[in-house]
Write a protein that holds these residues in place. Structure first.
Motif, mmCIF file in Angstrom:
data_model
loop_
_atom_site.group_PDB
_atom_site.id
_atom_site.type_symbol
_atom_site.label_atom_id
_atom_site.label_comp_id
_atom_site.label_asym_id
_atom_site.label_seq_id
_atom_site.Cartn_x
_atom_site.Cartn_y
_atom_site.Cartn_z
ATOM 1 N N TYR A 1 53.789 17.875 -5.371
ATOM 2 C CA TYR A 1 54.242 16.971 -4.312
ATOM 3 C C TYR A 1 55.738 17.152 -4.094
ATOM 4 O O TYR A 1 56.484 17.440 -5.026
ATOM 5 C CB TYR A 1 53.975 15.512 -4.697
ATOM 6 C CG TYR A 1 52.525 15.164 -4.877
ATOM 7 C CD1 TYR A 1 51.802 14.532 -3.876
ATOM 8 C CD2 TYR A 1 51.862 15.472 -6.066
ATOM 9 C CE1 TYR A 1 50.460 14.206 -4.044
ATOM 10 C CE2 TYR A 1 50.522 15.148 -6.239
ATOM 11 C CZ TYR A 1 49.835 14.527 -5.224
ATOM 12 O OH TYR A 1 48.510 14.209 -5.392
ATOM 13 N N ARG B 1 54.646 13.898 -0.512
ATOM 14 C CA ARG B 1 53.507 14.512 0.174
ATOM 15 C C ARG B 1 52.965 15.676 -0.657
ATOM 16 O O ARG B 1 53.729 16.467 -1.209
ATOM 17 C CB ARG B 1 53.909 15.013 1.570
ATOM 18 C CG ARG B 1 54.418 13.884 2.464
ATOM 19 C CD ARG B 1 54.715 14.371 3.868
ATOM 20 N NE ARG B 1 55.285 13.297 4.698
ATOM 21 C CZ ARG B 1 54.568 12.377 5.308
ATOM 22 N NH1 ARG B 1 53.244 12.410 5.201
ATOM 23 N NH2 ARG B 1 55.149 11.427 6.029
ATOM 24 N N ARG B 2 51.643 15.747 -0.710
ATOM 25 C CA ARG B 2 51.011 16.836 -1.465
ATOM 26 C C ARG B 2 51.174 18.124 -0.671
ATOM 27 O O ARG B 2 50.757 18.228 0.488
ATOM 28 C CB ARG B 2 49.531 16.522 -1.683
ATOM 29 C CG ARG B 2 48.783 17.577 -2.474
ATOM 30 C CD ARG B 2 47.536 16.980 -3.126
ATOM 31 N NE ARG B 2 46.659 16.331 -2.156
ATOM 32 C CZ ARG B 2 45.507 16.862 -1.720
ATOM 33 N NH1 ARG B 2 45.120 18.051 -2.153
ATOM 34 N NH2 ARG B 2 44.757 16.201 -0.860
ATOM 35 N N GLU C 1 49.033 8.629 -1.928
ATOM 36 C CA GLU C 1 49.272 9.750 -1.017
ATOM 37 C C GLU C 1 49.390 9.257 0.423
ATOM 38 O O GLU C 1 50.023 9.909 1.255
ATOM 39 C CB GLU C 1 48.148 10.784 -1.131
ATOM 40 C CG GLU C 1 48.277 11.681 -2.349
ATOM 41 C CD GLU C 1 47.180 12.729 -2.423
ATOM 42 O OE1 GLU C 1 46.241 12.660 -1.597
ATOM 43 O OE2 GLU C 1 47.252 13.614 -3.301
#
Length: 335
Positions: free
Chosen positions: A22, A26-27, A139
């Motif tokens: 991440y 955000r992944r 997420e």
């Protein structure tokens, strides 16, 4: 920045639930274990790995990526650890107990957490709710997830503590049923066994939850540079949740103790009532028994044997005496 591995599927290897990198909350990539150390070293990146009952070989691979301490790996390989926090160099190792109600019994699992700069690794053993919902929830809130690995640690601990409450709510429902029945009839052997098992499960749950207060206290101290000061209020919030769980457990244990005592009192009261009835009838029957016994001895020279109205007089005396005793016992509530 090259994200060639972006959202590439994890190999599906047994023991690996998720392995992602991440940045800014955000992944950006699903990564292999062998890439985790490289991603964690990148500025502004956090690697979040989830393992489920991993093999020793898998743990050693994770250890090689983050230079984890041998003792921490040994603990993570063998569950049944007490909830605790250990510091090994720049890394933290945390043990927390999870709980689920399975077939009316509280079953415990464990989660071991490795936290260091740029990474967090969770290792689950035994029954526990999947942390996939935690991952999916945060997420969707990248601003919060961007706070780093210590925020992920908070999210997991908070999730573990919050999952104690559904267990307690189900037990509370059963405790209320016991309360409703206890004043109607004494407990059977099966009821007493269930009550004992519930009290023991609640004590075990208390022993699993309460040590997390000390874990959270240490996480809010200035002695751990791995935890940002801005995160301290969140860990104090987890402590508040643990205290709520503790109060709930103590309350349920007291109710069960009172229910058991009330059942004993109801049983004793019923036994006393039965004893009074038996004693009353024994006293009433003693009158005709005594008179019949006296005049049934068959001696030749006994007074009143040849009285013309002796028999009806004796019967009348028996009936009158028995009637008086019945009325008296009835008035006193014995019959």
């Amino acid at each position: 920045m090259d994200y060639a591995h972006k959202f590439a599927p994890v190999s599906g290897e047994e023991g690996i639930v998720a392995s992602s990198a991440y940045t800014a909350g955000r992944r950006v990539a699903d990564i292999a274990i062998e890439e985790a150390g490289e991603w964690a070293a990148k500025d502004g990146h956090v690697v979040w790995i989830g393992l489920l009952e991993p093999s020793r070989e898998l743990l050693l691979r994770v250890q090689a990526q983050f230079n984890l301490h041998d003792l921490a790996i040994e603990d993570a390989e063998h569950p049944h650890q007490r909830p605790k926090l250990e510091q090994y160099g720049d890394a933290l190792f945390i043990v927390a107990r999870t709980a689920q109600l399975i077939e009316r019994r509280v079953i415990f699992g464990e989660t071991h957490l490795f936290v260091g700069k740029g990474y967090i690794v969770s290792v689950r053993h035994g029954p526990s709710t999947s942390y996939a919902s935690v991952r999916q929830h945060w997420e969707s809130c990248p601003h919060s997830l961007a706070k780093g690995e210590d925020f992920v640690l908070y999210a997991i601990l908070d999730f573990i503590v919050d999952n104690y409450m559904p267990v307690l709510e189900q037990l509370e429902y059963e405790v209320e049923e016991i309360e409703d029945k206890v004043l109607v009839r004494p407990m059977t052997a099966t009821d007493i066994e269930r009550l004992y098992m519930m009290r023991r499960d609640l004590l075990r749950l208390r022993n699993a939850a309460l040590p997390l207060v000390e874990v959270c206290r240490r996480l809010t101290s200035a002695d751990l540079p791995q935890i940002q000061a801005a995160m301290h209020p969140l860990f104090r919030d987890v402590t508040d949740h643990i205290r709520t769980v503790q109060e709930k457990i103590d309350s349920l244990r007291e109710v069960l103790a009172f229910a058991f005592e009330a059942s004993l009192l109801v049983g004793q009261s019923q036994e006393t009532a039965i004893s009074k009835k038996l004693a009353s009838w024994a006293a009433i029957l003693a009158v005709p028994t005594a008179l019949a016994g006296i005049y049934g001895m068959n001696f030749n020279d006994m007074p009143e044997l040849r009285m013309e109205y002796g028999y009806p007089m004796v019967l009348s005396a028996i009936i009158a005496t028995c009637t008086f005793l019945y009325w008296r016992f009835r008035k006193n509530g014995w019959l």
